[in-house]
Design a protein around this motif. Structure first.
Motif, PDB file in Angstrom:
ATOM      1  N   PHE A   1      22.909  34.319  42.707  1.00  0.00           N
ATOM      2  CA  PHE A   1      22.969  35.426  43.674  1.00  0.00           C
ATOM      3  C   PHE A   1      24.391  35.977  43.774  1.00  0.00           C
ATOM      4  CE2 PHE A   1      23.776  36.896  48.021  1.00  0.00           C
ATOM      5  CZ  PHE A   1      22.865  37.935  48.107  1.00  0.00           C
ATOM      6  N   VAL A   2      25.368  35.066  43.939  1.00  0.00           N
ATOM      7  CA  VAL A   2      26.775  35.493  44.059  1.00  0.00           C
ATOM      8  C   VAL A   2      27.233  36.179  42.789  1.00  0.00           C
ATOM      9  CG1 VAL A   2      29.152  34.685  44.346  1.00  0.00           C
ATOM     10  CG2 VAL A   2      27.330  33.673  45.715  1.00  0.00           C
ATOM     11  N   LEU A   3      26.878  35.591  41.634  1.00  0.00           N
ATOM     12  CA  LEU A   3      27.283  36.187  40.367  1.00  0.00           C
ATOM     13  C   LEU A   3      26.657  37.558  40.166  1.00  0.00           C
ATOM     14  CD1 LEU A   3      27.156  33.053  38.004  1.00  0.00           C
ATOM     15  CD2 LEU A   3      29.176  34.166  38.985  1.00  0.00           C
ATOM     16  N   ARG A   4      25.383  37.700  40.626  1.00  0.00           N
ATOM     17  CA  ARG A   4      24.727  39.019  40.501  1.00  0.00           C
ATOM     18  C   ARG A   4      25.444  40.047  41.364  1.00  0.00           C
ATOM     19  NH1 ARG A   4      19.837  36.174  41.080  1.00  0.00           N
ATOM     20  NH2 ARG A   4      19.560  37.070  43.168  1.00  0.00           N
ATOM     21  N   LYS A   5      25.875  39.633  42.570  1.00  0.00           N
ATOM     22  CA  LYS A   5      26.584  40.548  43.458  1.00  0.00           C
ATOM     23  C   LYS A   5      27.927  40.968  42.844  1.00  0.00           C
ATOM     24  CE  LYS A   5      23.906  41.137  46.986  1.00  0.00           C
ATOM     25  NZ  LYS A   5      23.433  42.507  47.292  1.00  0.00           N
ATOM     26  N   ILE A   6      28.619  39.981  42.241  1.00  0.00           N
ATOM     27  CA  ILE A   6      29.909  40.307  41.610  1.00  0.00           C
ATOM     28  C   ILE A   6      29.701  41.265  40.449  1.00  0.00           C
ATOM     29  CG2 ILE A   6      31.795  39.324  40.227  1.00  0.00           C
ATOM     30  CD1 ILE A   6      31.612  36.828  41.977  1.00  0.00           C
ATOM     31  N   ALA A   7      28.651  41.010  39.640  1.00  0.00           N
ATOM     32  CA  ALA A   7      28.382  41.876  38.489  1.00  0.00           C
ATOM     33  C   ALA A   7      28.018  43.284  38.912  1.00  0.00           C
ATOM     34  CB  ALA A   7      27.270  41.265  37.645  1.00  0.00           C
ATOM     35  N   SER A   8      27.272  43.416  40.015  1.00  0.00           N
ATOM     36  CA  SER A   8      26.861  44.748  40.463  1.00  0.00           C
ATOM     37  C   SER A   8      27.998  45.508  41.148  1.00  0.00           C
ATOM     38  CB  SER A   8      25.660  44.630  41.420  1.00  0.00           C
ATOM     39  OG  SER A   8      26.023  43.884  42.574  1.00  0.00           O
ATOM     40  N   ASN A   9      29.046  44.808  41.556  1.00  0.00           N
ATOM     41  CA  ASN A   9      30.187  45.471  42.223  1.00  0.00           C
ATOM     42  C   ASN A   9      31.493  45.066  41.538  1.00  0.00           C
ATOM     43  OD1 ASN A   9      28.979  46.648  44.949  1.00  0.00           O
ATOM     44  ND2 ASN A   9      28.076  44.628  44.621  1.00  0.00           N
ATOM     45  N   ARG A  10      31.428  45.023  40.224  1.00  0.00           N
ATOM     46  CA  ARG A  10      32.573  44.454  39.507  1.00  0.00           C
ATOM     47  C   ARG A  10      33.874  45.225  39.718  1.00  0.00           C
ATOM     48  NH1 ARG A  10      28.825  46.205  35.874  1.00  0.00           N
ATOM     49  NH2 ARG A  10      29.353  48.019  34.568  1.00  0.00           N
ATOM     50  N   TRP A  11      33.804  46.556  39.869  1.00  0.00           N
ATOM     51  CA  TRP A  11      35.043  47.322  40.045  1.00  0.00           C
ATOM     52  C   TRP A  11      35.699  47.014  41.388  1.00  0.00           C
ATOM     53  CZ3 TRP A  11      37.213  48.798  35.943  1.00  0.00           C
ATOM     54  CH2 TRP A  11      36.466  49.223  34.840  1.00  0.00           C
ATOM     55  N   LYS A  12      34.906  46.881  42.408  1.00  0.00           N
ATOM     56  CA  LYS A  12      35.472  46.540  43.719  1.00  0.00           C
ATOM     57  C   LYS A  12      36.056  45.133  43.714  1.00  0.00           C
ATOM     58  CE  LYS A  12      32.187  49.554  46.088  1.00  0.00           C
ATOM     59  NZ  LYS A  12      30.999  49.601  46.951  1.00  0.00           N
ATOM     60  N   VAL A  13      35.350  44.197  43.047  1.00  0.00           N
ATOM     61  CA  VAL A  13      35.845  42.815  42.964  1.00  0.00           C
ATOM     62  C   VAL A  13      37.152  42.769  42.170  1.00  0.00           C
ATOM     63  CG1 VAL A  13      35.369  40.525  42.061  1.00  0.00           C
ATOM     64  CG2 VAL A  13      33.576  41.791  43.222  1.00  0.00           C
ATOM     65  N   LEU A  14      37.192  43.548  41.081  1.00  0.00           N
ATOM     66  CA  LEU A  14      38.412  43.593  40.274  1.00  0.00           C
ATOM     67  C   LEU A  14      39.583  44.176  41.069  1.00  0.00           C
ATOM     68  CD1 LEU A  14      37.050  44.709  36.776  1.00  0.00           C
ATOM     69  CD2 LEU A  14      38.054  42.497  37.377  1.00  0.00           C
ATOM     70  N   CYS A  15      39.303  45.193  41.895  1.00  0.00           N
ATOM     71  CA  CYS A  15      40.351  45.783  42.737  1.00  0.00           C
ATOM     72  C   CYS A  15      40.872  44.777  43.757  1.00  0.00           C
ATOM     73  CB  CYS A  15      39.816  47.027  43.451  1.00  0.00           C
ATOM     74  SG  CYS A  15      39.564  48.435  42.350  1.00  0.00           S
ATOM     75  N   LEU A  16      39.936  44.009  44.364  1.00  0.00           N
ATOM     76  CA  LEU A  16      40.343  42.962  45.310  1.00  0.00           C
ATOM     77  C   LEU A  16      41.189  41.897  44.615  1.00  0.00           C
ATOM     78  CD1 LEU A  16      37.121  42.406  47.432  1.00  0.00           C
ATOM     79  CD2 LEU A  16      39.336  43.161  48.291  1.00  0.00           C
ATOM     80  N   LEU A  17      40.754  41.502  43.412  1.00  0.00           N
ATOM     81  CA  LEU A  17      41.491  40.484  42.657  1.00  0.00           C
ATOM     82  C   LEU A  17      42.887  40.976  42.289  1.00  0.00           C
ATOM     83  CD1 LEU A  17      41.476  37.723  41.261  1.00  0.00           C
ATOM     84  CD2 LEU A  17      40.504  38.848  39.231  1.00  0.00           C
ATOM     85  N   ALA A  18      42.950  42.224  41.828  1.00  0.00           N
ATOM     86  CA  ALA A  18      44.252  42.794  41.460  1.00  0.00           C
ATOM     87  C   ALA A  18      45.185  42.850  42.657  1.00  0.00           C
ATOM     88  CB  ALA A  18      44.066  44.180  40.858  1.00  0.00           C
ATOM     89  N   GLY A  19      44.675  43.265  43.799  1.00  0.00           N
ATOM     90  CA  GLY A  19      45.495  43.325  45.010  1.00  0.00           C
ATOM     91  C   GLY A  19      46.001  41.953  45.413  1.00  0.00           C
ATOM     92  N   SER A  20      45.113  40.943  45.337  1.00  0.00           N
ATOM     93  CA  SER A  20      45.514  39.574  45.700  1.00  0.00           C
ATOM     94  C   SER A  20      46.584  39.044  44.755  1.00  0.00           C
ATOM     95  CB  SER A  20      44.292  38.650  45.675  1.00  0.00           C
ATOM     96  OG  SER A  20      43.300  39.097  46.572  1.00  0.00           O
ATOM     97  N   ILE A  21      46.387  39.316  43.454  1.00  0.00           N
ATOM     98  CA  ILE A  21      47.377  38.857  42.466  1.00  0.00           C
ATOM     99  C   ILE A  21      48.731  39.496  42.716  1.00  0.00           C
ATOM    100  CG2 ILE A  21      48.003  38.949  40.013  1.00  0.00           C
ATOM    101  CD1 ILE A  21      45.010  38.601  39.383  1.00  0.00           C
ATOM    102  N   LEU A  22      48.731  40.804  43.024  1.00  0.00           N
ATOM    103  CA  LEU A  22      49.983  41.506  43.288  1.00  0.00           C
ATOM    104  C   LEU A  22      50.706  40.944  44.512  1.00  0.00           C
ATOM    105  CD1 LEU A  22      48.997  45.210  42.540  1.00  0.00           C
ATOM    106  CD2 LEU A  22      50.687  43.838  41.320  1.00  0.00           C
ATOM    107  N   VAL A  23      49.961  40.618  45.564  1.00  0.00           N
ATOM    108  CA  VAL A  23      50.575  40.049  46.775  1.00  0.00           C
ATOM    109  C   VAL A  23      51.231  38.705  46.452  1.00  0.00           C
ATOM    110  CG1 VAL A  23      50.112  39.056  49.038  1.00  0.00           C
ATOM    111  CG2 VAL A  23      49.085  41.236  48.414  1.00  0.00           C
ATOM    112  N   VAL A  24      50.471  37.841  45.750  1.00  0.00           N
ATOM    113  CA  VAL A  24      51.014  36.525  45.396  1.00  0.00           C
ATOM    114  C   VAL A  24      52.233  36.673  44.477  1.00  0.00           C
ATOM    115  CG1 VAL A  24      50.531  34.360  44.197  1.00  0.00           C
ATOM    116  CG2 VAL A  24      48.808  35.363  45.706  1.00  0.00           C
ATOM    117  N   ALA A  25      52.131  37.585  43.506  1.00  0.00           N
ATOM    118  CA  ALA A  25      53.228  37.779  42.562  1.00  0.00           C
ATOM    119  C   ALA A  25      54.487  38.289  43.262  1.00  0.00           C
ATOM    120  CB  ALA A  25      52.809  38.754  41.465  1.00  0.00           C
ATOM    121  N   MET A  26      54.329  39.225  44.174  1.00  0.00           N
ATOM    122  CA  MET A  26      55.480  39.771  44.899  1.00  0.00           C
ATOM    123  C   MET A  26      56.174  38.690  45.708  1.00  0.00           C
ATOM    124  SD  MET A  26      55.879  43.043  44.256  1.00  0.00           S
ATOM    125  CE  MET A  26      56.668  43.814  45.661  1.00  0.00           C
ATOM    126  N   LEU A  27      55.382  37.874  46.412  1.00  0.00           N
ATOM    127  CA  LEU A  27      55.973  36.845  47.261  1.00  0.00           C
ATOM    128  C   LEU A  27      56.633  35.740  46.432  1.00  0.00           C
ATOM    129  CD1 LEU A  27      53.206  36.518  50.001  1.00  0.00           C
ATOM    130  CD2 LEU A  27      55.452  37.588  50.242  1.00  0.00           C
TER     131      LEU A  27
END
Length: 340
Positions: free
Chosen positions: A1-27
């Motif tokens: 179920f979770v994987l299906r949700k991620i696959a159906s909203n992959r661009w939003k998930v990728l945007c969230l992941l990118a934002g999180s990575i940038l925050v961690v990288a900056m700090l």
């Protein structure tokens, strides 16, 4: 179920992941950038120090005036101070020592000279032993000294400047007295060779002018034999131990360890006698770096915090957008009794 949700909203998930990575990288980049900046600044500052003073900042030097040995013999006093000096400072400097040296100096000794009118007088002379000296010089004239006292005579070598400015002749024997007014010679000395440093830029040559220009240089064995007697012991005047550290390998993050270790060892030398000196130019430079690090961290934090806040707001907006797109399914789950 979770994987299906991620696959159906992959661009939003990728945007969230990118934002999180940038925050961690900056700090996480703040301490990394701070350390790199300070390390480069430290190396440049030490290189500039070397240019400005014509002195290598990585020298760690212990200078003991042996005439202040108190009730102890000067040889024992020198050994006790030397035992501390030989506890390699590498333990707290965290950098390799590229060279090590020891210089021993005799004082309160003199030789006889005969004036033009035939009168005799005595003039002070300086006799030194530089450990490992033989491997660091090349002969210009004569031979290297014999490292022993033979029939009361000690071989010595000098450099060109000393020989040119002195009235001493090659292979002539001179009586050396313990004081200007003594009548019995302690030993006799003769110059057997003229030398020069094989590589004047070698860090082995700590204060090369002071070591060579005004001194008769003798071997370690001969020096020990002369000063090993009760009378000879009183001529021991000074001992210098030195290390040369590669300052390019000294890390700025070890500043507090280096400063603490140097201070502890300096206190040990001082506890023997206040005339003992320990010098480490690099430590004087490092003293400024904890404060510089604090100032740089504050500056970077002020610059980065607004960017981090924008990234956090970006993550929040993407999350809200994701929630809005799932409102219908959320309503269905709530109608079936699901809780928030």
């Amino acid at each position: 179920f979770v994987l299906r949700k991620i696959a159906s909203n992959r661009w939003k998930v990728l945007c969230l992941l990118a934002g999180s990575i940038l925050v961690v990288a900056m700090l996480s980049s703040i301490p990394i950038y701070t350390n790199g900046t300070l390390q480069r600044l430290l190396v440049k500052e030490m290189e500039q120090y070397q240019l400005d003073t014509a002195s290598y900042p990585g020298y760690y030097v212990v200078d003991a005036q042996l005439k202040f040995s108190g009730s102890d013999t000067r040889a024992n006093y020198m050994k006790r101070v030397g035992d501390i000096a030989l506890r390699t400072p590498s333990d707290y400097v965290h950098a390799p020592a590229t060279t090590y040296g020891r210089i021993l100096e005799m004082g309160s000794i003199a030789r006889k000279v005969t004036g033009e009118n035939g009168t005799e007088s005595k003039v002070a002379v300086a006799v030194k032993n530089v450990q490992g000296f033989e491997q660091k010089v090349e002969l210009l004239q004569g031979r290297m000294y014999n490292d022993a006292v033979v029939d009361g005579v000690v071989d010595a070598v000098v450099n060109e400047r000393f020989y040119a400015n002195s009235d001493m002749a090659m292979d002539q024997i001179y009586d050396i007295f313990t004081t200007l007014d003594s009548t019995t010679p302690l030993f006799r000395i003769r110059i057997v060779g003229i030398v020069k440093p094989s590589d004047p830029a070698d860090l082995f040559w700590y204060q090369p002018d002071a070591a060579l220009n005004s001194n008769l240089l003798i071997g370690t064995g001969a020096f020990s034999e002369i000063t090993g007697t009760p009378v000879g012991d009183k001529t021991l005047a000074r001992a210098i131990w030195y290390y040369a550290f590669d300052y390019h390998q000294i890390r700025v993050e070890n500043a507090e360890t280096v400063l603490g270790g140097f201070q502890r060892q300096s206190d040990e030398f001082f506890s023997f006698n206040s005339s003992n000196l320990a010098s480490f130019p690099l430590a004087n430079i490092l003293e400024q770096y904890p404060e510089r690090e604090a100032r740089l961290l504050l500056t970077l934090s002020i610059l980065i915090i607004p960017i981090v806040l924008m990234l956090v707001f970006y993550i929040f907006m993407i999350s809200q957008l994701k929630v809005q797109s799932e409102l219908n399914e959320i309503s269905v789950f709530q109608s079936r009794g699901a809780k928030r």
